[in-house]
Every structure is written in structure tokens, then in C-alpha cells.
Write an enzyme that holds these catalytic residues in place. Structure first.
Site, mmCIF file in Angstrom:
data_model
loop_
_atom_site.group_PDB
_atom_site.id
_atom_site.type_symbol
_atom_site.label_atom_id
_atom_site.label_comp_id
_atom_site.label_asym_id
_atom_site.label_seq_id
_atom_site.Cartn_x
_atom_site.Cartn_y
_atom_site.Cartn_z
ATOM 1 N N SER A 1 0.836 -1.182 0.000
ATOM 2 C CA SER A 1 0.000 0.000 0.000
ATOM 3 C C SER A 1 0.881 1.245 0.000
ATOM 4 O O SER A 1 1.684 1.438 -0.910
ATOM 5 C CB SER A 1 -0.957 -0.024 1.203
ATOM 6 O OG SER A 1 -1.973 0.937 1.081
ATOM 7 N N GLU B 1 -2.278 -2.367 -8.278
ATOM 8 C CA GLU B 1 -3.443 -2.640 -7.430
ATOM 9 C C GLU B 1 -3.791 -1.361 -6.696
ATOM 10 O O GLU B 1 -2.992 -0.421 -6.645
ATOM 11 C CB GLU B 1 -3.155 -3.778 -6.437
ATOM 12 C CG GLU B 1 -2.163 -3.463 -5.349
ATOM 13 C CD GLU B 1 -2.779 -2.792 -4.117
ATOM 14 O OE1 GLU B 1 -3.885 -3.166 -3.693
ATOM 15 O OE2 GLU B 1 -2.134 -1.863 -3.591
ATOM 16 N N HIS C 1 -5.022 -5.193 -1.567
ATOM 17 C CA HIS C 1 -5.978 -4.985 -0.493
ATOM 18 C C HIS C 1 -7.185 -5.913 -0.621
ATOM 19 O O HIS C 1 -7.581 -6.281 -1.717
ATOM 20 C CB HIS C 1 -6.475 -3.541 -0.503
ATOM 21 C CG HIS C 1 -5.418 -2.518 -0.249
ATOM 22 N ND1 HIS C 1 -4.496 -2.152 -1.201
ATOM 23 C CD2 HIS C 1 -5.152 -1.779 0.854
ATOM 24 C CE1 HIS C 1 -3.696 -1.217 -0.696
ATOM 25 N NE2 HIS C 1 -4.071 -0.969 0.545
#
Length: 311
Positions: free
Chosen positions: A120, A216, A281
Site C-alpha cells: 500500500s 493494485e 488490499h
């Protein structure tokens, strides 16, 4: 766009941490959930590792873990102190870009390579470690994220990679689909789309040339995801990329709408594009290395490592 590219042989592979090794646990971004962190620390101890929790990983804050200077100082120590063989980012959130702004890379120098782990917001840090230090890193689960414990697929996959890296030869994505078929070889790169876009123009951005690129994201409306992908295209980020692995896009729109967007923004690049990989995620994710030579078979849904991920 800078012309920096990774060497065809990939990055320097740090040695895998061994039982008894000390590992650093820091926060480069937001304040970690302390209850989850305690579970994660116990899981690391279960692997025989000795986690040392830095002040940033205990710091509170509205959306930043302590102040920027604290996070930058902890990151610098974790990267340079020879006592540590790995650096675990406790959690993501926001703040890694601000942390990197204060890191003095000349002072960091050329320390002994060690594995940096996170995903992330940590995408920015993994890029920086690749650019500034030439090390591979791991886009994978973090100790303060719920579910970082044995018996969960994402933890077990990371644990296998850390404890027996030679045994991890490939990633298989059984629920994936080729948006553009074919196969390609390159060096694994990428991460969370918004972070890749926000690093453009900085000294730690790593273009995708020669890369098998992971993409992503989470919590981005489809039009915003379109905006970031378009910015990456216009900046030349994808120029010379070898292939693309699209992971999860949790809460970014319906699967059909997101894949339509991915095909629109990536399908004309002339390279294989795989969608639906369980990386990112919202799923028990597989760990994706950054900086490792690999072969992507988009039709079969397999990423094969051409070298061991860790030494």
C-alpha cells in the site's frame, strides 16, 4: 520522465532473516493499530525472529505516526544499523512520501542489504529502496494489519518466503484472467497505483521499463483510478514495460467496470496483461517481490521467478 531503469539481472537480493535475527518494526506512514501489532509481533517471534519495535510504530496521530522527523529517523536507523536483517513496516495508510522527503540518502550510504516488507503506502518506500540502495523488497502483509498470524494464507506465504526462499519458485493466480494474452520476462516492479503516480517526478520514482509491473489499489472511485492510470501513461511510466499483473482493486467499482478500465488504459501497450491476481488490499494476498527477474504467463496465470527472491 527519468530514464532510470533496473539492471536486467534485477536488484541485490538481501539474505533471508534467520532464527535469532533481530528485525526492525517501524511506521513510515500512519499510526499502527496497537492491538493488531501485538498479534503480529508474536507471529514474528513464532518464526524465531526478534522484532524490535521503534518509536514510530508506537506513535499516535490523526493520520501520521508521530512527526516526519521521527519516522525518517527510524527508517534511517532500520536501514543502516547492522543489527537488523529485515525491516517490517507495521502498517500503511499515508505518510511514506513525507518520510522520504526527510531521508538523507548520502547519510544512509551503502549499508548491508536487508529485506524491506510492506504494501500500500509502503510502495513509495519499496521504490526508494530499489532506486537509492539497489535492493529487492517485498510487497506483502504487515504486522499491524488484521490477520497477520499463522494459518492465514498471506502470513504463511510470507513466512515461507522468509524462512525458505529457495522453495518459493512461482506465484499462481487460479482466479486470474488474461486481459491481453502472452508471456514476457522482466524485473518485478510496481505496487499501489496511486503511490506510483504520486512518486512521478521525484528522485525515488522507478519507471516500469523492462518490468513485470504490479498494479493494485483500494478505495478509489473508477474515474479517479482512470485519472491515475492516465497520469502514469502520459508521464511515460509504462514505456518499455514487459508485462503487467493487475491485483485487487477493492472498492474501486465493480469487477467488470474496473477490468473494462484496465483494458482501456493498458490493453494498447502491446504487452501481456493479467487481471485478478490475489495481490493487494481486501484478500489474503500473496507476497510480490520488487526487483526480481521473473517470467509472466498471462494465459496460464503464473509468475515464475528466474532467480531466488532472497539469498
Amino acid at each position: 520522465m527519468p530514464t532510470l531503469t533496473l539492471p536486467p539481472a534485477g536488484l541485490v537480493r538481501p539474505a533471508a532473516p534467520r532464527p535469532g535475527d533481530r528485525v526492525a518494526v517501524i511506521a513510515a506512514s500512519g499510526p499502527p493499530n496497537q492491538e493488531n501489532l501485538e498479534v503480529g509481533l508474536e507471529s514474528l517471534r513464532g518464526l524465531g525472529l526478534k522484532p524490535e519495535v521503534f518509536a514510530s510504530a508506537r506513535a499516535g496521530g490523526e493520520y501520521l505516526a508521530g512527526d516526519d522527523a521521527l519516522r525518517a529517523r527510524d527508517l534511517t536507523t532500520a536501514l543502516t544499523d547492522p543489527a537488523f536483517t529485515a525491516v517490517f513496516c507495521a502498517s500503511g495508510g499515508y505518510g511514506a512520501q513525507r518520510t522520504l522527503e526527510l531521508v538523507d540518502w548520502d547519510a544512509v550510504g551503502t549499508p548491508t542489504p536487508r529485506t524491506v516488507i510492506g504494501f500500500s503506502d509502503v510502495t513509495a518506500l519499496l521504490e526508494a529502496v530499489a532506486v537509492k540502495l539497489g535492493w529487492t523488497g517485498l510487497f506483502g502483509p504487515m504486522p499491524a494489519i488484521r490477520g497477520f498470524h499463522p494459518g492465514r494464507a498471506d502470513f504463511d506465504a510470507l513466512a515461507a518466503l522468509l524462512t525458505d526462499p529457495a522453495s518459493v519458485k512461482e506465484l499462481r493466480f487460479p482466479d486470474s484472467r488474461p486481459l491481453v494474452g502472452g508471456s514476457a520476462e522482466g524485473v518485478t516492479l510496481g505496487g499501489t497505483v496511486t503511490l506510483l503516480a504520486c512518486s512521478l517526478g521525484t528522485g525515488t520514482s522507478l519507471p516500469a521499463r523492462g518490468g513485470i509491473v504490479l498494479l493494485e489499489d483500494v478505495d478509489e472511485e473508477t474515474f479517479r483510478l482512470d485519472r491515475f492510470l492516465t497520469q502514469l501513461r502520459r508521464a511515460g511510466y509504462f514505456d518499455g514495460a514487459a508485462g503487467i499483473v493487475c491485483g485487487t482493486f477493492t472498492d474501486c467499482g465493480t469487477r467488470e467496470r474496473v477490468e473494462e478500465l484496465l483494458h482501456d488504459r493498458l490493453g494498447d501497450l502491446g504487452i501481456p496483461v493479467l487481471a485478478g491476481a490475489d495481490i493487494g488490499h481486501g484478500v489474503p494476498q500473496q507476497t510480490f517481490p520488487v526487483g526480481t527477474r521473473a517470467r509472466l504467463d498471462a494465459d496460464a496465470g503464473v509468475l515464475t521467478f528466474l532467480d531466488p527472491v532472497l539469498a
